[in-house]
Design a protein around this motif. Structure first.
Motif, PDB file in Angstrom:
ATOM      1  N   THR A 164       0.831  -1.203   0.000  1.00 42.89           N
ATOM      2  CA  THR A 164       0.000   0.000   0.000  1.00 42.89           C
ATOM      3  C   THR A 164       0.866   1.253   0.000  1.00 42.89           C
ATOM      4  OG1 THR A 164      -1.701  -1.160   1.295  1.00 42.89           O
ATOM      5  CG2 THR A 164      -1.842   1.236   1.209  1.00 42.89           C
ATOM      6  N   ARG A 165       0.457   2.210  -0.823  1.00 49.78           N
ATOM      7  CA  ARG A 165       1.024   3.559  -0.803  1.00 49.78           C
ATOM      8  C   ARG A 165      -0.103   4.560  -0.997  1.00 49.78           C
ATOM      9  NH1 ARG A 165       4.767   0.898   0.357  1.00 49.78           N
ATOM     10  NH2 ARG A 165       6.965   1.107  -0.200  1.00 49.78           N
ATOM     11  N   ALA A 166       0.107   5.771  -0.521  1.00 52.10           N
ATOM     12  CA  ALA A 166      -0.867   6.836  -0.719  1.00 52.10           C
ATOM     13  C   ALA A 166      -0.835   7.324  -2.159  1.00 52.10           C
ATOM     14  CB  ALA A 166      -0.574   7.990   0.239  1.00 52.10           C
ATOM     15  N   PRO A 168      -8.828   5.906  -5.321  1.00 58.05           N
ATOM     16  CA  PRO A 168      -8.787   7.357  -5.083  1.00 58.05           C
ATOM     17  C   PRO A 168      -7.786   7.801  -4.014  1.00 58.05           C
ATOM     18  CG  PRO A 168     -11.050   6.645  -5.367  1.00 58.05           C
ATOM     19  CD  PRO A 168     -10.214   5.396  -5.361  1.00 58.05           C
ATOM     20  N   ARG A 169      -7.629   7.028  -2.930  1.00 57.24           N
ATOM     21  CA  ARG A 169      -6.729   7.444  -1.849  1.00 57.24           C
ATOM     22  C   ARG A 169      -5.438   6.638  -1.786  1.00 57.24           C
ATOM     23  NH1 ARG A 169      -9.259  10.860   1.783  1.00 57.24           N
ATOM     24  NH2 ARG A 169     -11.532  10.894   1.640  1.00 57.24           N
ATOM     25  N   VAL A 170      -5.480   5.381  -2.256  1.00 59.64           N
ATOM     26  CA  VAL A 170      -4.329   4.491  -2.109  1.00 59.64           C
ATOM     27  C   VAL A 170      -4.072   3.744  -3.410  1.00 59.64           C
ATOM     28  CG1 VAL A 170      -4.667   4.177   0.374  1.00 59.64           C
ATOM     29  CG2 VAL A 170      -5.773   2.611  -1.232  1.00 59.64           C
ATOM     30  N   GLN A 171      -2.911   3.078  -3.483  1.00 61.31           N
ATOM     31  CA  GLN A 171      -2.576   2.215  -4.608  1.00 61.31           C
ATOM     32  C   GLN A 171      -1.908   0.952  -4.059  1.00 61.31           C
ATOM     33  OE1 GLN A 171       0.395   4.147  -7.207  1.00 61.31           O
ATOM     34  NE2 GLN A 171       0.593   5.719  -5.614  1.00 61.31           N
ATOM     35  N   HIS A 172      -2.125  -0.166  -4.789  1.00 64.88           N
ATOM     36  CA  HIS A 172      -1.650  -1.466  -4.327  1.00 64.88           C
ATOM     37  C   HIS A 172      -0.950  -2.205  -5.465  1.00 64.88           C
ATOM     38  CE1 HIS A 172      -4.218  -1.057  -0.769  1.00 64.88           C
ATOM     39  NE2 HIS A 172      -5.230  -0.782  -1.568  1.00 64.88           N
ATOM     40  N   TYR A 194     -12.664  -0.663  10.589  1.00 71.02           N
ATOM     41  CA  TYR A 194     -11.643  -1.714  10.617  1.00 71.02           C
ATOM     42  C   TYR A 194     -10.578  -1.458   9.549  1.00 71.02           C
ATOM     43  CZ  TYR A 194     -15.270  -4.145  13.270  1.00 71.02           C
ATOM     44  OH  TYR A 194     -16.232  -4.485  14.192  1.00 71.02           O
ATOM     45  N   ALA A 195      -9.339  -1.781   9.874  1.00 62.86           N
ATOM     46  CA  ALA A 195      -8.234  -1.700   8.915  1.00 62.86           C
ATOM     47  C   ALA A 195      -7.144  -2.672   9.350  1.00 62.86           C
ATOM     48  CB  ALA A 195      -7.680  -0.275   8.826  1.00 62.86           C
ATOM     49  N   GLY A 196      -6.370  -3.174   8.402  1.00 59.53           N
ATOM     50  CA  GLY A 196      -5.312  -4.129   8.712  1.00 59.53           C
ATOM     51  C   GLY A 196      -4.050  -3.858   7.911  1.00 59.53           C
ATOM     52  N   ALA A 197      -2.959  -4.488   8.330  1.00 60.67           N
ATOM     53  CA  ALA A 197      -1.674  -4.318   7.645  1.00 60.67           C
ATOM     54  C   ALA A 197      -0.882  -5.620   7.752  1.00 60.67           C
ATOM     55  CB  ALA A 197      -0.876  -3.167   8.257  1.00 60.67           C
ATOM     56  N   GLY A 198      -0.179  -5.960   6.669  1.00 56.31           N
ATOM     57  CA  GLY A 198       0.612  -7.178   6.620  1.00 56.31           C
ATOM     58  C   GLY A 198       1.975  -6.998   7.265  1.00 56.31           C
ATOM     59  N   LYS A 252      -5.765   3.554   5.308  1.00 56.14           N
ATOM     60  CA  LYS A 252      -6.816   2.655   4.842  1.00 56.14           C
ATOM     61  C   LYS A 252      -8.174   3.005   5.452  1.00 56.14           C
ATOM     62  CE  LYS A 252      -3.791  -1.266   3.822  1.00 56.14           C
ATOM     63  NZ  LYS A 252      -3.307  -2.592   4.259  1.00 56.14           N
ATOM     64  N   ALA A 253      -8.167   3.497   6.683  1.00 55.68           N
ATOM     65  CA  ALA A 253      -9.426   3.861   7.340  1.00 55.68           C
ATOM     66  C   ALA A 253      -9.914   5.245   6.934  1.00 55.68           C
ATOM     67  CB  ALA A 253      -9.257   3.802   8.855  1.00 55.68           C
ATOM     68  N   SER A 254      -9.090   5.987   6.204  1.00 61.23           N
ATOM     69  CA  SER A 254      -9.376   7.403   5.970  1.00 61.23           C
ATOM     70  C   SER A 254     -10.634   7.643   5.154  1.00 61.23           C
ATOM     71  CB  SER A 254      -8.176   8.082   5.291  1.00 61.23           C
ATOM     72  OG  SER A 254      -7.960   7.541   3.990  1.00 61.23           O
ATOM     73  N   GLN A 255     -11.058   6.680   4.320  1.00 59.90           N
ATOM     74  CA  GLN A 255     -12.274   6.926   3.531  1.00 59.90           C
ATOM     75  C   GLN A 255     -13.488   7.071   4.448  1.00 59.90           C
ATOM     76  OE1 GLN A 255     -13.560   3.718   0.989  1.00 59.90           O
ATOM     77  NE2 GLN A 255     -12.475   2.181   2.191  1.00 59.90           N
ATOM     78  N   PHE A 256     -13.453   6.427   5.629  1.00 62.60           N
ATOM     79  CA  PHE A 256     -14.515   6.602   6.611  1.00 62.60           C
ATOM     80  C   PHE A 256     -14.251   7.796   7.521  1.00 62.60           C
ATOM     81  CE2 PHE A 256     -14.987   2.080   5.586  1.00 62.60           C
ATOM     82  CZ  PHE A 256     -16.368   1.988   5.409  1.00 62.60           C
ATOM     83  N   THR A 257     -13.033   7.874   8.070  1.00 61.46           N
ATOM     84  CA  THR A 257     -12.744   8.924   9.050  1.00 61.46           C
ATOM     85  C   THR A 257     -12.820  10.314   8.428  1.00 61.46           C
ATOM     86  OG1 THR A 257     -10.359   8.685   8.652  1.00 61.46           O
ATOM     87  CG2 THR A 257     -11.320   7.380  10.429  1.00 61.46           C
ATOM     88  N   LYS A 258     -12.403  10.454   7.175  1.00 59.46           N
ATOM     89  CA  LYS A 258     -12.476  11.756   6.506  1.00 59.46           C
ATOM     90  C   LYS A 258     -13.920  12.209   6.368  1.00 59.46           C
ATOM     91  CE  LYS A 258      -8.047  12.451   5.649  1.00 59.46           C
ATOM     92  NZ  LYS A 258      -7.294  13.557   6.285  1.00 59.46           N
TER      93      LYS A 258
END
Length: 561
Positions: free
Chosen positions: A366-368, A423-427, A510-514, A531-537
């Motif tokens: 994940t990157r912004a 829109p916010r991240v790339q994988h 909820y959000a997770g990281a490897g 990852k949680a920012s789409q909700f928190t924003k």
């Protein structure tokens, strides 16, 4: 009202029991539709007596479609189909104009409710990273989204989802009725104890909606489904009477929920685990990964963030606002009777089956995103050539490849490594495809692919045990399969980038990281925030707009501008 971060406490209590503060207001109440039957109680080897779809003449407006359905159900009650102890009938009215399925859902006030949107995509050749990959972008699909209320038949259990349960669902589906589908979700870990906020979901929950609105690319469909089975003590008369009650309460109008700006203030929030506990868990995982006596190479750790607001957040409104984040992602909404709503905007496909053809994907790293095009490309290149992210991505891709090869005749991986831009991240992403030897292998695909290393780890059992011993909350359906079964095809996403929107005044995000060799715990915490920012924003945006409105009202009252 001042807001504050509070110490972790009972997530269940915050979700299910709203605070008594006098500032709290604006609850959302929903009526529960008449109960139906649990299809998992039937004998799956007993064939259904009748399964058919009846298409009525097309109309020009949804209001007309509803009255046509009501009349058709009345006629069907007067002249029932030939005597059959069990069956399922779908009545549908094509609508010549397109309408938004979420707007239709927002106008309804019944439980249970569900929504699912597919994810179309194509390859953009303008950017070629490595191994023939590219950037994933959106493309059209005929069925845009499906919203449903009520339950013609549901499937639920407290034991892990098993082959017999899958057979019970398949009993009500047919290749000749492709739009009769069972929508729902399965727990991440059915062997873990179910917490109170997830208790109404069970170990799995699927429903065939009583009333359904299908949004197509250029038109719409309003449909209703009648299901009965004498062996389950749910007769034809029970089914028709219950449906008529629901139809008379269905609103023919649409609520443009996406334009609403809810007035809300964040009173408090907390993270489980805290940042200090997170760092401890990540370091503990890394010690095991580095140990010569352990086979663990990756584990995915998650965080549950509780936001308490002074108003009850309407889950359909929240889902509607998430549509702007929906590019290259699935959107889903699952709400059983008397339960909070599980909603999400996930980029990750678990699998899609059409007849014998299967597709799946690997997603990791994940990157912004950046608003600057050149900077965004540079961030993407850094992700593509990051050694740590390459390890994490390769673990996921090769694990899925091996699982597909054990069930499918032939497995193709193309591209083997690409960028998926949201829109916010790339994988990092890879697409895999194969062909089943039998359609009965669908359950084997589901059981094999879930949980994938992208949400659990590798080896799976070691990672699952670490999660069980170290995470301090119940994931519930988070990171579990969410989607639908159909007669001709089925599609499931992975329930990440998701939230549980309560009946009180709390929202659980909820959000997770490897965690793999080379992981930095502080960087992974920032990734959770991203990852949680789409909700928190959205919550913060609603709060800022409320404050702006209050300031303007005060200015007007004082004669200001």
């Amino acid at each position: 009202m001042a807001r504050s971060a509070v110490a972790p406490d009972s997530i269940s209590a915050r979700l299910l029991h709203p605070t008594s503060n006098s500032a709290l207001k604006q609850r959302y109440w929903y009526r529960t539709c008449s109960l139906s039957m649990n299809g998992c109680k039937a004998a799956p080897e007993r064939a259904l007596g009748l399964c058919e779809t009846r298409t009525l003449p097309a109309v020009s407006a949804p209001e007309t479609a509803l009255s046509e359905l009501q009349a058709a159900v009345f006629s069907l009650k007067a002249e029932p189909p030939p005597c059959s102890p069990s069956g399922i009938i779908r009545l549908e009215v094509p609508i010549r104009k397109k309408a938004n399925a979420i707007d239709w859902l927002h106008a309804q006030s019944h439980l249970p409710r569900c929504f699912f949107s597919g994810r179309g995509q194509r390859m953009d050749p303008s950017f070629s990273p490595v191994n023939g990959g590219g950037i994933w972008t959106n493309s059209g699909r005929d069925l845009v989204g499906v919203a449903g209320v009520g339950s013609a038949v549901f499937f639920q259990g407290i034991d892990p989802f098993a082959f017999q349960d899958w057979k019970c669902i398949r009993r009500f589906l047919s290749k000749d009725c492709p739009l009769i589908r069972a929508y729902g979700a399965i727990r991440f870990d059915a062997r873990a104890n179910i917490s109170s906020e997830w208790k109404d979901f069970g170990s799995f929950y699927f429903t065939v909606p009583q009333v359904e609105f299908d949004e197509l690319e250029e038109s719409s469909i309003l449909a209703t489904t009648i299901a009965w089975d004498d062996s389950l003590l749910w007769t034809w008369k029970n089914a028709v009477d219950g449906l008529q009650v629901t139809l008379h309460q269905i609103s023919p109008y649409f609520h443009k929920s996406i334009t609403e700006v809810p007035q809300t203030t964040i009173i408090s929030w907390n993270h489980v685990p805290t940042k200090a506990s997170w760092n401890t868990s990540v370091k503990k995982a890394l010690q095991i990964i580095h140990s010569r006596n352990s086979e663990l190479v990756k584990v995915v750790l998650a965080r549950c963030s509780t936001y308490v607001t002074d108003t009850c957040i309407d889950p359909v409104t929240l889902l509607s606002c998430l549509q702007v984040e929906g590019e290259n992602a699935y959107q889903f909404y699952i709400q059983p009777p008397d339960a909070p709503a599980f909603i999400g905007n996930t980029p990750e496909q678990l699998f899609h089956r059409k007849y014998l053809n299967i597709s799946s994907e690997a997603l990791a790293g994940t990157r912004a995103r950046s608003l600057n095009k050149d900077e965004d490309l540079q961030i993407g290149r850094e992700l593509l050539f990051s050694p740590k992210d390459h390890i994490e991505f390769t673990i996921v891709r090769e694990s899925i490849r091996r699982k597909l090869e054990s069930i499918c005749d032939e497995v193709l991986v193309e591209p083997s490594k690409a960028l998926r831009k949201l829109p916010r991240v790339q994988h990092l992403c890879a697409q895999l495809s194969g062909r089943l030897m039998s359609e009965d292998d669908e359950f084997a695909i589901l059981a094999s692919l879930h949980p994938s290393p992208a949400v659990c780890g590798l080896p799976m059992e070691e990672a699952r045990q670490f999660i069980k011993n170290n995470e301090m909350f119940d994931r519930g359906m988070y990171a579990g399969p969410v989607g639908w079964f159909g007669g001709r095809e089925s599609e499931f996403a992975v329930g990440i980038r998701s939230a549980l929107v309560g009946k009180g005044f709390s929202t659980l995000i909820y959000a997770g990281a490897g965690i793999v060799e080379g992981t930095n715990p502080y960087s992974e915490w920032d990734e959770l925030d991203l990852k949680a920012s789409q909700f928190t924003k959205l919550l913060q945006q609603w709060e800022d707009q409320t404050r702006y409105r209050e300031i303007n009202i005060g200015s007007v009252q004082r004669g200001g501008y």
